[in-house]
Design a protein around this motif. Structure first.
Motif, PDB file in Angstrom:
ATOM      1  N   GLY A 107      39.914-118.558 -31.563  1.00  0.00           N
ATOM      2  CA  GLY A 107      39.781-117.123 -31.731  1.00  0.00           C
ATOM      3  C   GLY A 107      40.272-116.319 -30.541  1.00  0.00           C
ATOM      4  N   PHE A 108      40.188-114.992 -30.678  1.00  0.00           N
ATOM      5  CA  PHE A 108      40.682-114.060 -29.661  1.00  0.00           C
ATOM      6  C   PHE A 108      39.880-114.189 -28.373  1.00  0.00           C
ATOM      7  N   ASP A 109      40.601-114.202 -27.247  1.00  0.00           N
ATOM      8  CA  ASP A 109      39.975-114.333 -25.932  1.00  0.00           C
ATOM      9  C   ASP A 109      40.545-113.250 -25.030  1.00  0.00           C
ATOM     10  N   SER A 110      39.811-112.160 -24.866  1.00  0.00           N
ATOM     11  CA  SER A 110      40.307-111.018 -24.087  1.00  0.00           C
ATOM     12  C   SER A 110      40.518-111.393 -22.622  1.00  0.00           C
ATOM     13  N   GLU A 111      39.694-112.286 -22.090  1.00  0.00           N
ATOM     14  CA  GLU A 111      39.848-112.691 -20.686  1.00  0.00           C
ATOM     15  C   GLU A 111      41.149-113.462 -20.486  1.00  0.00           C
ATOM     16  N   TYR A 112      41.499-114.284 -21.475  1.00  0.00           N
ATOM     17  CA  TYR A 112      42.745-115.034 -21.368  1.00  0.00           C
ATOM     18  C   TYR A 112      43.944-114.097 -21.482  1.00  0.00           C
ATOM     19  N   VAL A 113      43.862-113.073 -22.326  1.00  0.00           N
ATOM     20  CA  VAL A 113      44.927-112.075 -22.418  1.00  0.00           C
ATOM     21  C   VAL A 113      45.078-111.354 -21.086  1.00  0.00           C
ATOM     22  N   ASP A 114      43.965-111.004 -20.453  1.00  0.00           N
ATOM     23  CA  ASP A 114      44.020-110.363 -19.131  1.00  0.00           C
ATOM     24  C   ASP A 114      44.670-111.298 -18.105  1.00  0.00           C
ATOM     25  N   PHE A 115      44.328-112.575 -18.185  1.00  0.00           N
ATOM     26  CA  PHE A 115      44.945-113.560 -17.284  1.00  0.00           C
ATOM     27  C   PHE A 115      46.459-113.598 -17.481  1.00  0.00           C
ATOM     28  N   LEU A 116      46.902-113.600 -18.749  1.00  0.00           N
ATOM     29  CA  LEU A 116      48.338-113.653 -19.022  1.00  0.00           C
ATOM     30  C   LEU A 116      49.046-112.391 -18.546  1.00  0.00           C
ATOM     31  N   LEU A 117      48.422-111.239 -18.702  1.00  0.00           N
ATOM     32  CA  LEU A 117      49.016-109.998 -18.203  1.00  0.00           C
ATOM     33  C   LEU A 117      49.240-110.089 -16.693  1.00  0.00           C
TER      34      LEU A 117
END
Length: 239
Positions: A107-117
């Motif tokens: 599922g969606f992981d906002s912390e991982y998206v922040d890490f990728l940014l």
């Protein structure tokens, strides 16, 4: 991690991939090169489930033959394409979020998206539409969207195409970081031979869908058959 065993694909009378076998080890950067029409992108399409084929493909010991593209992606294989593909109406953050939602089933992981940014150095562009990015930005975003699925194996299809010398160096450094810092195994198709010799640990050369050489990049680029059918005498004299 990945093993192709007697991989064969025919389109009518055309043999696009011809009894091809190779292995990609975990945490490796593995290169594939060959003349135009050699079957490189077809190999990618076989691995990612776009075409049926004869032979075997083992990913972490499991045969992935017959799996659909979305099933293979969820198993941990992601890819990019020669032409950068983005969602031009989405923001950079939203585009990465799509991959995170699709990904490995967690599922969606906002912390991982922040890490990728942060990893992509896109903090300032997170709210920008992807269509506004330059070519280098779109290439990095396409890799980032693939990384958002949390792949174990990332397959890059000519990531240097259309790039200048500075951009090529930046992309090479970025690919090394993906491999070293994120622990992602990488396969890269590329025409720039110096990129492959500097970046990869093992290099496979194919022609007419068949292997003509494989091994240490320096040894492969000095192979007589490789020079004759692909690199040419000019490359040999330069090296």
């Amino acid at each position: 991690m990945l093993e192709a065993i007697h991989l064969t694909k025919k389109f009518g009378e055309l043999v696009a991939v011809n009894d091809l076998s190779f292995k990609v080890d975990e945490n490796q950067i593995f290169g594939i090169a060959g003349p135009n029409g050699a079957g490189k992108s077809t190999v990618y399409n076989l691995i990612t489930g776009f075409y049926p084929f004869d032979g075997k493909l083992l990913f972490n010991g499991k045969n992935i033959a017959g799996k659909k593209p979305h099933q293979i992606a969820k198993m941990g294989i992601a890819r990019t394409f020669q032409v950068p593909r983005t969602f031009p109406s989405l923001t950079v953050e939203e585009a990465l979020s799509v991959g995170s939602r699709f990904g490995d089933g967690n599922g969606f992981d906002s912390e991982y998206v922040d890490f990728l940014l942060h990893f992509l150095n896109f903090e300032e562009e997170r709210s920008c539409n992807t269509g506004a990015l330059d070519l280098l930005g779109k290439k990095k975003l396409m890799m980032g969207a693939a990384l958002a699925t949390r792949p174990k194996l990332l397959m890059l299809d000519e990531p240097m195409a259309g790039s200048n010398a500075h951009e090529i160096q930046e992309l090479m450094d970025f690919i090394r970081r993906i491999n070293e810092e994120m622990g992602v195994t990488i396969i890269i198709i590329e025409h720039f031979m110096k990129v492959l010799t500097e970046l990869t640990e093992t290099l496979l050369i194919i022609e007419s869908g068949a292997k003509i050489a494989s091994g240490d990049p320096e040894d492969v680029t000095n192979d007589k058959q490789v020079v004759e059918c692909y690199l040419g005498d000019a490359y040999a004299s330069d090296n």
